[in-house]
Design a protein around this motif. Structure first.
Motif, PDB file in Angstrom:
ATOM      1  N   ARG A 179       0.944  -1.223  -0.068  1.00  0.00           N
ATOM      2  CA  ARG A 179       0.143  -0.097   0.106  1.00  0.00           C
ATOM      3  C   ARG A 179       0.955   1.257   0.000  1.00  0.00           C
ATOM      4  O   ARG A 179       0.602   2.030  -0.785  1.00  0.00           O
ATOM      5  N   LEU A 180       1.923   1.272   0.868  1.00  0.00           N
ATOM      6  CA  LEU A 180       2.712   2.523   0.811  1.00  0.00           C
ATOM      7  C   LEU A 180       3.451   2.729  -0.504  1.00  0.00           C
ATOM      8  O   LEU A 180       3.922   3.737  -0.859  1.00  0.00           O
ATOM      9  N   SER A 181       3.883   1.449  -1.128  1.00  0.00           N
ATOM     10  CA  SER A 181       4.496   1.644  -2.403  1.00  0.00           C
ATOM     11  C   SER A 181       3.753   2.222  -3.595  1.00  0.00           C
ATOM     12  O   SER A 181       4.166   3.157  -4.351  1.00  0.00           O
ATOM     13  N   ILE A 182       2.509   1.894  -3.477  1.00  0.00           N
ATOM     14  CA  ILE A 182       1.345   2.352  -4.458  1.00  0.00           C
ATOM     15  C   ILE A 182       1.372   3.840  -4.097  1.00  0.00           C
ATOM     16  O   ILE A 182       1.232   4.732  -5.015  1.00  0.00           O
ATOM     17  N   GLU A 183       1.177   4.238  -2.821  1.00  0.00           N
ATOM     18  CA  GLU A 183       1.164   5.705  -2.472  1.00  0.00           C
ATOM     19  C   GLU A 183       2.201   6.587  -3.031  1.00  0.00           C
ATOM     20  O   GLU A 183       2.134   7.607  -3.396  1.00  0.00           O
ATOM     21  N   GLU A 184       3.599   5.899  -2.854  1.00  0.00           N
ATOM     22  CA  GLU A 184       4.556   6.547  -3.312  1.00  0.00           C
ATOM     23  C   GLU A 184       4.535   6.791  -4.763  1.00  0.00           C
ATOM     24  O   GLU A 184       5.029   7.872  -5.459  1.00  0.00           O
ATOM     25  N   LEU A 185       4.098   5.629  -5.533  1.00  0.00           N
ATOM     26  CA  LEU A 185       3.964   5.814  -6.897  1.00  0.00           C
ATOM     27  C   LEU A 185       2.981   6.736  -7.282  1.00  0.00           C
ATOM     28  O   LEU A 185       3.360   7.905  -8.357  1.00  0.00           O
ATOM     29  N   LEU A 186       1.961   7.146  -6.553  1.00  0.00           N
ATOM     30  CA  LEU A 186       0.808   8.149  -6.819  1.00  0.00           C
ATOM     31  C   LEU A 186       1.480   9.566  -6.633  1.00  0.00           C
ATOM     32  O   LEU A 186       0.979  10.414  -7.334  1.00  0.00           O
ATOM     33  N   SER A 187       2.288   9.632  -5.651  1.00  0.00           N
ATOM     34  CA  SER A 187       2.787  10.794  -5.175  1.00  0.00           C
ATOM     35  C   SER A 187       3.854  11.225  -6.121  1.00  0.00           C
ATOM     36  O   SER A 187       4.310  12.742  -6.295  1.00  0.00           O
ATOM     37  N   SER A 188       4.326  10.568  -6.973  1.00  0.00           N
ATOM     38  CA  SER A 188       5.376  10.932  -8.207  1.00  0.00           C
ATOM     39  C   SER A 188       4.524  11.361  -9.149  1.00  0.00           C
ATOM     40  O   SER A 188       5.470  11.763 -10.331  1.00  0.00           O
ATOM     41  N   CYS A 189       3.526  11.292  -9.181  1.00  0.00           N
ATOM     42  CA  CYS A 189       2.740  11.789 -10.681  1.00  0.00           C
ATOM     43  C   CYS A 189       2.599  13.298 -10.986  1.00  0.00           C
ATOM     44  O   CYS A 189       3.015  13.840 -11.984  1.00  0.00           O
ATOM     45  N   PRO A 190       2.292  14.017  -9.780  1.00  0.00           N
ATOM     46  CA  PRO A 190       2.438  15.577 -10.211  1.00  0.00           C
ATOM     47  C   PRO A 190       3.583  15.849 -10.533  1.00  0.00           C
ATOM     48  O   PRO A 190       4.674  15.734 -10.052  1.00  0.00           O
ATOM     49  N   GLY A 191       3.727  16.857 -11.494  1.00  0.00           N
ATOM     50  CA  GLY A 191       4.797  17.360 -12.213  1.00  0.00           C
ATOM     51  C   GLY A 191       5.486  16.332 -13.320  1.00  0.00           C
ATOM     52  O   GLY A 191       6.452  17.002 -14.177  1.00  0.00           O
ATOM     53  N   ALA A 192       5.010  15.242 -13.537  1.00  0.00           N
ATOM     54  CA  ALA A 192       5.850  14.525 -14.422  1.00  0.00           C
ATOM     55  C   ALA A 192       4.965  14.704 -15.718  1.00  0.00           C
ATOM     56  O   ALA A 192       3.847  15.236 -15.761  1.00  0.00           O
ATOM     57  N   GLU A 193       5.733  14.086 -16.847  1.00  0.00           N
ATOM     58  CA  GLU A 193       5.178  14.427 -18.152  1.00  0.00           C
ATOM     59  C   GLU A 193       3.829  13.392 -18.338  1.00  0.00           C
ATOM     60  O   GLU A 193       3.763  12.209 -17.538  1.00  0.00           O
ATOM     61  N   ARG A 194       3.146  13.790 -19.339  1.00  0.00           N
ATOM     62  CA  ARG A 194       1.691  13.063 -19.223  1.00  0.00           C
ATOM     63  C   ARG A 194       1.926  11.628 -19.560  1.00  0.00           C
ATOM     64  O   ARG A 194       1.241  10.810 -18.879  1.00  0.00           O
ATOM     65  N   ALA A 195       2.809  11.187 -20.538  1.00  0.00           N
ATOM     66  CA  ALA A 195       3.006   9.771 -20.861  1.00  0.00           C
ATOM     67  C   ALA A 195       3.520   9.138 -19.562  1.00  0.00           C
ATOM     68  O   ALA A 195       3.248   7.886 -19.358  1.00  0.00           O
ATOM     69  N   ALA A 196       4.295   9.657 -18.673  1.00  0.00           N
ATOM     70  CA  ALA A 196       5.079   8.738 -17.714  1.00  0.00           C
ATOM     71  C   ALA A 196       3.736   8.640 -16.424  1.00  0.00           C
ATOM     72  O   ALA A 196       3.821   7.631 -16.023  1.00  0.00           O
ATOM     73  N   VAL A 197       2.837   9.958 -16.517  1.00  0.00           N
ATOM     74  CA  VAL A 197       1.701   9.735 -15.620  1.00  0.00           C
ATOM     75  C   VAL A 197       0.974   8.568 -15.748  1.00  0.00           C
ATOM     76  O   VAL A 197       0.416   7.957 -14.876  1.00  0.00           O
ATOM     77  N   ALA A 198       0.538   8.512 -17.349  1.00  0.00           N
ATOM     78  CA  ALA A 198      -0.559   7.480 -17.306  1.00  0.00           C
ATOM     79  C   ALA A 198       0.017   6.211 -17.331  1.00  0.00           C
ATOM     80  O   ALA A 198      -0.735   5.438 -17.025  1.00  0.00           O
ATOM     81  N   GLN A 199       1.567   6.108 -17.662  1.00  0.00           N
ATOM     82  CA  GLN A 199       2.064   4.669 -17.219  1.00  0.00           C
ATOM     83  C   GLN A 199       2.136   4.283 -15.661  1.00  0.00           C
ATOM     84  O   GLN A 199       1.688   3.289 -15.235  1.00  0.00           O
ATOM     85  N   ARG A 200       2.256   5.214 -14.815  1.00  0.00           N
ATOM     86  CA  ARG A 200       2.142   5.241 -13.521  1.00  0.00           C
ATOM     87  C   ARG A 200       1.088   4.835 -13.126  1.00  0.00           C
ATOM     88  O   ARG A 200       0.750   4.185 -12.275  1.00  0.00           O
ATOM     89  N   LEU A 201      -0.159   5.512 -13.495  1.00  0.00           N
ATOM     90  CA  LEU A 201      -1.386   5.445 -13.167  1.00  0.00           C
ATOM     91  C   LEU A 201      -2.049   3.895 -13.502  1.00  0.00           C
ATOM     92  O   LEU A 201      -2.689   3.444 -12.954  1.00  0.00           O
ATOM     93  N   GLU A 202      -1.672   3.265 -14.656  1.00  0.00           N
ATOM     94  CA  GLU A 202      -1.756   2.126 -15.185  1.00  0.00           C
ATOM     95  C   GLU A 202      -1.185   1.232 -14.219  1.00  0.00           C
ATOM     96  O   GLU A 202      -1.953   0.145 -13.775  1.00  0.00           O
TER      97      GLU A 202
END
Length: 349
Positions: free
Chosen positions: A65-88
């Motif tokens: 759970r903490l690992s997924i939360e860290e992944l989500l916290s890395s989304c703001p400010g990232a490029e759109r393609a990277a964000v889409a991949q992280r969200l997936e």
């Protein structure tokens, strides 16, 4: 002399008999102590195993759970393609975490189960929020349109307004974000007395939402990812195998049928559920819920079971955890098994 000898012999016989009986009693007492010690040891070992499983689950669950939360916290400010991949990736890992919880409910305590479910719900909410912030829906903009275009873009009757495409050329249930389709929920909303159907192509591996339906008959032919039922009154809702969870809230006087991995039911009264569930069903703030094995069928049912990944041979339809009834050894008054003679066997006209 002979009389004396006979008395001595008789006394000796009685001594031997008494000694034998005493020895037998001591043996039985020793055996009983040994068996009692073994039972205590088995109970202690069983408790230790359950505690070890609970500790392992809590550790593994919280770590992921903490690992997924860290992944989500890395989304703001990232490029759109990277964000889409992280969200997936976060979506897939959250689904696996849900499956891990479902597979662990048999040895978790009620407290551990509730804590994990609350944590998972918060994580799912965080995921939805991150997706909305990073990939917002296309905003409405005024532009010159013809009447024909306006008519083509009008929402189809019965579809949830938020789930209708923002572009007339797209199917209901998706929106366009910078030219890329982002999957959204699909379903029906605000309908009365209608016969409603969704095909496999429309719901396969998608989130389905049915809300504010009264006296409707709904057939969902396919394998959705999740199924949400909210504010359902006097309806009959039949659904193919749901690969993860079914959430029911504020449902009354209805008949439901579906296979799923997990069932969570809240604020529901006088409702019959024909169920195939691979974990234990959960009810809360419910009354008059009747349960029976899933019995609806349609031509592609077996194919949809394969798509869903559900275990066809594992059905815990009568295993229910009632969060409002924690009295051990006493059946909850809030749900019951539907007698066989009263079970529905004919579903379609």
């Amino acid at each position: 002399m002979e009389a004396t000898a006979e008395v001595q012999q008789e006394n000796g016989f009685h001594d031997e008999t008494g000694s034998a009986k005493m020895h037998e009693r001591l043996q039985k007492r020793h055996q009983a102590r040994v068996e009692d010690a073994e039972r205590r040891k088995e109970a202690k070992d069983s408790q230790s195993v359950a505690e070890e499983k609970g500790e392992y689950f809590s550790s593994a669950f919280n770590r992921e759970r903490l690992s997924i939360e860290e992944l989500l916290s890395s989304c703001p400010g990232a490029e759109r393609a990277a964000v889409a991949q992280r969200l997936e990736e976060a979506t897939a890992r959250t689904g696996q975490l849900q499956k891990f919880l479902n597979d662990s409910v048999l040895f978790l305590t009620q407290y551990e189960l509730r804590q994990a479910q609350q944590a998972l719900q918060k994580l799912q909410a965080s995921l939805a929020e991150a997706r909305e912030e990073a990939l917002p829906k296309k905003k409405f903009a005024f532009r010159t349109r013809t009447k024909a275009a306006d008519k083509a873009a009008a929402p189809a009757p019965g579809l949830v307004p938020d789930l209708v495409s923002s572009d007339a050329g797209e199917h209901a249930g998706s929106v366009q974000v910078d030219g890329a389709a982002v999957s959204e929920q699909c379903g029906f909303s605000n309908m009365h007395g209608q016969v409603l159907t969704k095909t496999s192509d429309e719901i396969q591996k998608r989130d389905v939402l049915l809300t504010h339906l009264t006296h409707c008959k709904v057939r969902l032919l396919g394998s959705p990812s999740t199924l949400h039922l909210k504010h359902i009154d006097g309806c009959e809702i039949l659904c193919g195998p749901v690969s993860s969870s079914v959430f029911v809230d504020h449902c009354r006087d209805s008949t439901l049928a579906f296979p799923c991995q997990q069932l969570r039911t809240h604020n529901t009264t006088d409702t019959q559920v024909y169920l195939h569930v691979t974990s234990r069903a959960i009810i809360e703030d419910c009354h008059g819920v009747g349960l029976a094995p899933f019995s609806w069928s349609y031509p592609q049912l077996e194919e949809d079971f394969t798509v869903s990944g559900l275990d066809r041979d594992r059905n815990n339809w009568s295993q229910v955890d009632d969060f409002n009834w924690l009295a051990a050894g006493t059946a909850s008054p809030n749900w019951s098994v539907i007698p066989e003679v009263d079970r529905k066997t004919s579903w379609d006209p």
